[in-house]
Design a protein around this motif. Structure first.
Motif, mmCIF file in Angstrom:
data_model
loop_
_atom_site.group_PDB
_atom_site.id
_atom_site.type_symbol
_atom_site.label_atom_id
_atom_site.label_comp_id
_atom_site.label_asym_id
_atom_site.label_seq_id
_atom_site.Cartn_x
_atom_site.Cartn_y
_atom_site.Cartn_z
ATOM 1 N N LEU A 141 0.828 -1.205 0.000
ATOM 2 C CA LEU A 141 0.000 0.000 0.000
ATOM 3 C C LEU A 141 0.866 1.260 0.000
ATOM 4 O O LEU A 141 0.571 2.232 -0.703
ATOM 5 C CB LEU A 141 -0.927 -0.008 1.216
ATOM 6 C CG LEU A 141 -1.889 1.181 1.330
ATOM 7 C CD1 LEU A 141 -2.859 1.191 0.152
ATOM 8 C CD2 LEU A 141 -2.648 1.142 2.643
ATOM 9 N N SER A 142 1.970 1.241 0.754
ATOM 10 C CA SER A 142 2.876 2.390 0.780
ATOM 11 C C SER A 142 3.474 2.638 -0.597
ATOM 12 O O SER A 142 3.644 3.788 -1.021
ATOM 13 C CB SER A 142 3.985 2.160 1.800
ATOM 14 O OG SER A 142 3.458 2.039 3.109
ATOM 15 N N GLY A 143 3.808 1.551 -1.304
ATOM 16 C CA GLY A 143 4.312 1.704 -2.659
ATOM 17 C C GLY A 143 3.289 2.356 -3.571
ATOM 18 O O GLY A 143 3.632 3.210 -4.399
ATOM 19 N N ALA A 144 2.020 1.967 -3.408
ATOM 20 C CA ALA A 144 0.959 2.582 -4.214
ATOM 21 C C ALA A 144 0.802 4.055 -3.875
ATOM 22 O O ALA A 144 0.568 4.896 -4.751
ATOM 23 C CB ALA A 144 -0.352 1.835 -3.991
ATOM 24 N N VAL A 145 0.933 4.388 -2.593
ATOM 25 C CA VAL A 145 0.831 5.785 -2.164
ATOM 26 C C VAL A 145 1.979 6.604 -2.747
ATOM 27 O O VAL A 145 1.777 7.698 -3.280
ATOM 28 C CB VAL A 145 0.815 5.874 -0.624
ATOM 29 C CG1 VAL A 145 0.992 7.315 -0.171
ATOM 30 C CG2 VAL A 145 -0.485 5.312 -0.069
ATOM 31 N N VAL A 146 3.194 6.079 -2.641
ATOM 32 C CA VAL A 146 4.362 6.779 -3.184
ATOM 33 C C VAL A 146 4.201 7.005 -4.679
ATOM 34 O O VAL A 146 4.486 8.088 -5.210
ATOM 35 C CB VAL A 146 5.649 5.964 -2.898
ATOM 36 C CG1 VAL A 146 6.826 6.502 -3.718
ATOM 37 C CG2 VAL A 146 5.974 6.005 -1.417
ATOM 38 N N ILE A 257 1.827 -1.606 -11.705
ATOM 39 C CA ILE A 257 1.803 -2.267 -13.010
ATOM 40 C C ILE A 257 1.358 -1.289 -14.095
ATOM 41 O O ILE A 257 1.914 -1.246 -15.198
ATOM 42 C CB ILE A 257 0.884 -3.502 -12.962
ATOM 43 C CG1 ILE A 257 1.464 -4.540 -11.993
ATOM 44 C CG2 ILE A 257 0.686 -4.103 -14.350
ATOM 45 C CD1 ILE A 257 0.528 -5.661 -11.646
ATOM 46 N N GLY A 258 0.348 -0.472 -13.768
ATOM 47 C CA GLY A 258 -0.105 0.532 -14.727
ATOM 48 C C GLY A 258 0.967 1.560 -15.027
ATOM 49 O O GLY A 258 1.134 1.990 -16.179
ATOM 50 N N ALA A 259 1.732 1.946 -13.992
ATOM 51 C CA ALA A 259 2.799 2.929 -14.205
ATOM 52 C C ALA A 259 3.909 2.361 -15.086
ATOM 53 O O ALA A 259 4.444 3.060 -15.955
ATOM 54 C CB ALA A 259 3.362 3.364 -12.856
ATOM 55 N N ILE A 272 12.203 8.598 -9.426
ATOM 56 C CA ILE A 272 12.547 8.088 -8.102
ATOM 57 C C ILE A 272 11.317 7.471 -7.450
ATOM 58 O O ILE A 272 11.402 6.444 -6.763
ATOM 59 C CB ILE A 272 13.111 9.218 -7.222
ATOM 60 C CG1 ILE A 272 14.422 9.748 -7.809
ATOM 61 C CG2 ILE A 272 13.316 8.739 -5.790
ATOM 62 C CD1 ILE A 272 15.534 8.718 -7.839
ATOM 63 N N GLN A 273 10.142 8.082 -7.685
ATOM 64 C CA GLN A 273 8.894 7.545 -7.137
ATOM 65 C C GLN A 273 8.663 6.123 -7.615
ATOM 66 O O GLN A 273 8.297 5.239 -6.833
ATOM 67 C CB GLN A 273 7.702 8.422 -7.561
ATOM 68 C CG GLN A 273 7.574 9.728 -6.801
ATOM 69 C CD GLN A 273 6.429 10.544 -7.361
ATOM 70 O OE1 GLN A 273 6.511 11.060 -8.471
ATOM 71 N NE2 GLN A 273 5.351 10.652 -6.598
ATOM 72 N N LEU A 274 8.859 5.902 -8.912
ATOM 73 C CA LEU A 274 8.617 4.583 -9.482
ATOM 74 C C LEU A 274 9.580 3.553 -8.892
ATOM 75 O O LEU A 274 9.176 2.435 -8.543
ATOM 76 C CB LEU A 274 8.762 4.642 -11.003
ATOM 77 C CG LEU A 274 8.408 3.364 -11.775
ATOM 78 C CD1 LEU A 274 6.953 2.992 -11.569
ATOM 79 C CD2 LEU A 274 8.704 3.538 -13.256
#
Length: 355
Positions: A141-146, A257-259, A272-274
């Motif tokens: 979830l944190s990865g999705a938020v970032v 996955i979408g990104a 960097i976010q990715l």
């Protein structure tokens, strides 16, 4: 073989997330062409329902019976709640929220769905979730938020509240769908797509939205068939094997996955976010994939119908009218049993745990 079976649930959930995640940049492409968001939601849902319905017609025309258990009358109240929560209330609240919320805040808030799914499964439906799984789920979830964060303040006004409400509605939808996960996932996804698509198109029409050209309709339908229809079929199968909490956690990988697809298709920069999101999500997924939940547990006597093979949990006889090949579907009875082996909270392992 046992190891492959243990990984089938997680891989199915990740495949579901991949298809849904891939639909996001394609949907953005359609929205960039001026398509009304509410109308697009209706076309996506209808595409899933019509596409799956066409597959069912082809199967029936070839005389090939489904190996899945059909929906029964007792399933209809649950199905109605699933369609209401996930296909009507969720999209309605989302559209209301998007009209009052900046895009960056909306993208961030939409990640509440994974947390809502896990929280409802854990607190309301009493699915067993240990600390390792909680850490893994929050890492995903944190990865999705970032990944979603674009800077700027998040104002929790009426729009943000509506989006959070939509995520809670989808969390309820995911947990209620678990109640139906022994039934035919194609039937479930088809009915949900047809009903939700029709309702959303009607609501879009009341706001003055107009249908686009035929190529755009066809593209939206194809994206909906794969990203909403086939994805939901896989999601239901994952619920059958994993329960709602774990399936919801795996599905939270969809934004990443979408990104990645957006980077490949539209030459978007690798940020960097990715990279940070990839690190967090891969860490969380590794914690889940390495799960080995083993203890002695008791199975109570129960009777139900679902697709199965004659494994350790399905040692029953067959009458002359019941199918012989495997996998197959028929009503069968489980005798009481006590044993020990690795398991997930699937159809046969929804027992309590001592703390």
């Amino acid at each position: 073989m046992a190891r492959l079976q243990a990984y089938s649930g997680p891989m199915t959930a990740l495949a579901s997330a991949a298809l849904f995640g891939a639909s996001t940049p394609l949907a953005k492409l359609l929205l960039g062409g001026g398509l009304d968001p509410w109308l697009l939601a209706g076309l996506l849902y209808l595409g899933s329902g019509i596409g799956l319905g066409a597959l069912e017609l082809v199967r029936a025309a070839r005389g090939r019976p489904s190996a899945e258990a059909p929906l029964e009358r007792r399933d209809l109240p649950w199905l109605a709640l699933v369609v209401l929560a996930g296909g009507i209330v969720g999209p309605l609240l989302l559209m209301v929220g998007l009209t009052h919320t900046p895009a960056s805040s909306a993208a961030l808030l939409l990640n509440v769905e994974g947390l809502a799914t896990m929280g409802i499964a854990w607190l309301v439906f009493k699915e067993y979730v240990d600390r390792r799984l909680l850490v893994g789920a929050f890492a995903i979830l944190s990865g999705a938020v970032v990944l979603s964060w674009q800077g700027g303040p998040t104002v929790f006004g009426p729009g943000a509240t509506a989006i959070i409400g939509a995520c809670i509605a989808w969390g309820i939808d995911n947990n209620l769908t678990r109640k139906l996960s022994s039934a035919d996932p194609v039937q479930i996804a088809m009915i949900k797509g047809l009903v939700a698509g029709t309702v959303n198109l009607i609501l879009a029409a009341t706001t003055g939205a107009r249908l686009p050209a035929v190529p755009e309709i066809a593209l939206a339908g194809l994206v909906g068939f794969l990203g909403y229809g086939v994805s939901l079929v896989l999601f239901v199968l994952a619920l059958r094997h994993l329960g709602a909490a774990r399936t919801g956690a795996y599905f939270s990988a969809a934004p990443f996955i979408g990104a990645v697809l957006a980077v490949a298709l539209f030459a978007e920069p690798i940020t960097i976010q990715l990279l940070l999101a990839a690190l967090l999500m891969s860490g969380g997924l590794s914690l889940h994939l390495a799960e080995r939940h083993v203890h002695e547990h008791a199975h109570e006597a129960m009777e139900h119908a679902h697709r199965h093979v004659h494994d350790a949990h399905h040692q029953h006889g067959h009458g002359p009218q019941e199918p012989a090949g495997e996998p197959h579907t028929h009503a069968h009875r489980h005798q009481p049993m006590v044993h020990r082996h690795p398991h997930y909270p699937d159809l046969h392992h929804r027992h309590g745990h001592a703390h």
